[in-house]
Write an enzyme that holds these catalytic residues in place. Sequence first.
Site, mmCIF file in Angstrom:
data_model
loop_
_atom_site.group_PDB
_atom_site.id
_atom_site.type_symbol
_atom_site.label_atom_id
_atom_site.label_comp_id
_atom_site.label_asym_id
_atom_site.label_seq_id
_atom_site.Cartn_x
_atom_site.Cartn_y
_atom_site.Cartn_z
ATOM 1 N N ARG A 28 0.838 -1.208 0.000
ATOM 2 C CA ARG A 28 0.000 0.000 0.000
ATOM 3 C C ARG A 28 0.867 1.250 0.000
ATOM 4 O O ARG A 28 1.884 1.308 0.709
ATOM 5 C CB ARG A 28 -0.891 0.029 1.242
ATOM 6 C CG ARG A 28 -2.055 -0.934 1.149
ATOM 7 C CD ARG A 28 -2.959 -0.761 2.371
ATOM 8 N NE ARG A 28 -3.746 -1.955 2.587
ATOM 9 C CZ ARG A 28 -4.880 -2.233 1.946
ATOM 10 N NH1 ARG A 28 -5.379 -1.370 1.073
ATOM 11 N NH2 ARG A 28 -5.538 -3.352 2.198
ATOM 12 N N ASP A 29 0.450 2.240 -0.780
ATOM 13 C CA ASP A 29 1.124 3.533 -0.773
ATOM 14 C C ASP A 29 0.884 4.199 0.577
ATOM 15 O O ASP A 29 -0.223 4.148 1.111
ATOM 16 C CB ASP A 29 0.569 4.416 -1.902
ATOM 17 C CG ASP A 29 1.460 5.613 -2.185
ATOM 18 O OD1 ASP A 29 2.072 5.656 -3.266
ATOM 19 O OD2 ASP A 29 1.547 6.509 -1.309
ATOM 20 N N HIS A 99 8.003 1.822 -10.154
ATOM 21 C CA HIS A 99 6.797 1.331 -9.476
ATOM 22 C C HIS A 99 5.579 1.639 -10.317
ATOM 23 O O HIS A 99 5.485 2.676 -10.966
ATOM 24 C CB HIS A 99 6.662 1.959 -8.078
ATOM 25 C CG HIS A 99 6.885 3.437 -8.048
ATOM 26 N ND1 HIS A 99 8.136 4.013 -8.114
ATOM 27 C CD2 HIS A 99 6.014 4.457 -7.967
ATOM 28 C CE1 HIS A 99 8.027 5.326 -8.075
ATOM 29 N NE2 HIS A 99 6.746 5.626 -7.998
ATOM 30 N N HIS A 101 1.666 2.344 -10.084
ATOM 31 C CA HIS A 101 0.587 2.726 -9.160
ATOM 32 C C HIS A 101 -0.712 2.060 -9.628
ATOM 33 O O HIS A 101 -1.056 2.143 -10.816
ATOM 34 C CB HIS A 101 0.333 4.231 -9.199
ATOM 35 C CG HIS A 101 1.443 5.106 -8.688
ATOM 36 N ND1 HIS A 101 1.422 5.684 -7.441
ATOM 37 C CD2 HIS A 101 2.585 5.529 -9.259
ATOM 38 C CE1 HIS A 101 2.502 6.439 -7.274
ATOM 39 N NE2 HIS A 101 3.230 6.359 -8.373
HETATM 40 P P1 5GP Z 1 6.142 8.626 -7.637
HETATM 41 O O1 5GP Z 1 5.755 10.058 -7.519
HETATM 42 O O2 5GP Z 1 7.648 8.399 -7.543
HETATM 43 O O3 5GP Z 1 5.520 7.943 -8.819
HETATM 44 O O4 5GP Z 1 5.449 7.910 -6.407
HETATM 45 C C1 5GP Z 1 6.092 7.579 -5.224
HETATM 46 C C2 5GP Z 1 5.027 7.062 -4.289
HETATM 47 O O5 5GP Z 1 5.666 6.377 -3.242
HETATM 48 C C3 5GP Z 1 4.178 8.155 -3.655
HETATM 49 O O6 5GP Z 1 2.805 7.909 -3.949
HETATM 50 C C4 5GP Z 1 4.483 8.039 -2.164
HETATM 51 O O7 5GP Z 1 3.355 8.280 -1.355
HETATM 52 C C5 5GP Z 1 4.976 6.619 -2.039
HETATM 53 N N1 5GP Z 1 5.952 6.412 -0.970
HETATM 54 C C6 5GP Z 1 7.077 7.139 -0.749
HETATM 55 N N2 5GP Z 1 7.756 6.666 0.307
HETATM 56 C C7 5GP Z 1 7.059 5.582 0.741
HETATM 57 C C8 5GP Z 1 7.258 4.659 1.821
HETATM 58 O O8 5GP Z 1 8.212 4.725 2.579
HETATM 59 N N3 5GP Z 1 6.327 3.675 1.975
HETATM 60 C C9 5GP Z 1 5.232 3.573 1.150
HETATM 61 N N4 5GP Z 1 4.385 2.571 1.396
HETATM 62 N N5 5GP Z 1 5.013 4.421 0.124
HETATM 63 C C10 5GP Z 1 5.907 5.409 -0.071
#
Ligand code: 5GP
Length: 122
Positions: A28-29, A99, A101
């Site tokens: 989970r995010d 990743h 989403h």
């Molecule tokens: P990006 O913007 O790189 O596509 O998305 C990164 C995602 O990783 C964000 O939605 C953020 O909330 C999530 N995220 C960042 N750090 C952590 C973490 O330590 N644990 C979890 N579960 N999600 C994280």
Amino acid sequence: MRCIFCRIVAGEADGDILFQDEKMTAFRDMRPQAPTHVLIVPNSHVSSLAELLDTDSSLLVRMFSQAHHLAEAMGVADKGYRLIINNGPDAGQVVDHLHLHLLGGKRMPPNRMSLRWKDEMA
Ligand code: 5GP
Ligand code: ZN
């Protein structure tokens, strides 16, 4: 210090893991943008889509398949869900570990460009 997603995959950092096999992990995010917000990541540290395509392109298909299975298991598949990869700085990629989403469980706005296209076709 190791990348946060590598640490979640290895069980060294807290993460609400929903699925894991030898190639990928889904968790989970921590700042969900929808009632269902899951991240699906390769277990090994891969920064970009280009790097994954170079090293293990078949994993990409497996990640998308797993996203669909998770959407079904979490009860959001029927109404629809959104899959997003922010790949690189212009896309706003924040965590440097590729990743996918999975977002679902609420009605999301259509893409503005698609709406314009629909108007033009009408
Ligand atoms: P990006 O913007 O790189 O596509 O998305 C990164 C995602 O990783 C964000 O939605 C953020 O909330 C999530 N995220 C960042 N750090 C952590 C973490 O330590 N644990 C979890 N579960 N999600 C994280
Ligand atoms: Zn990593």
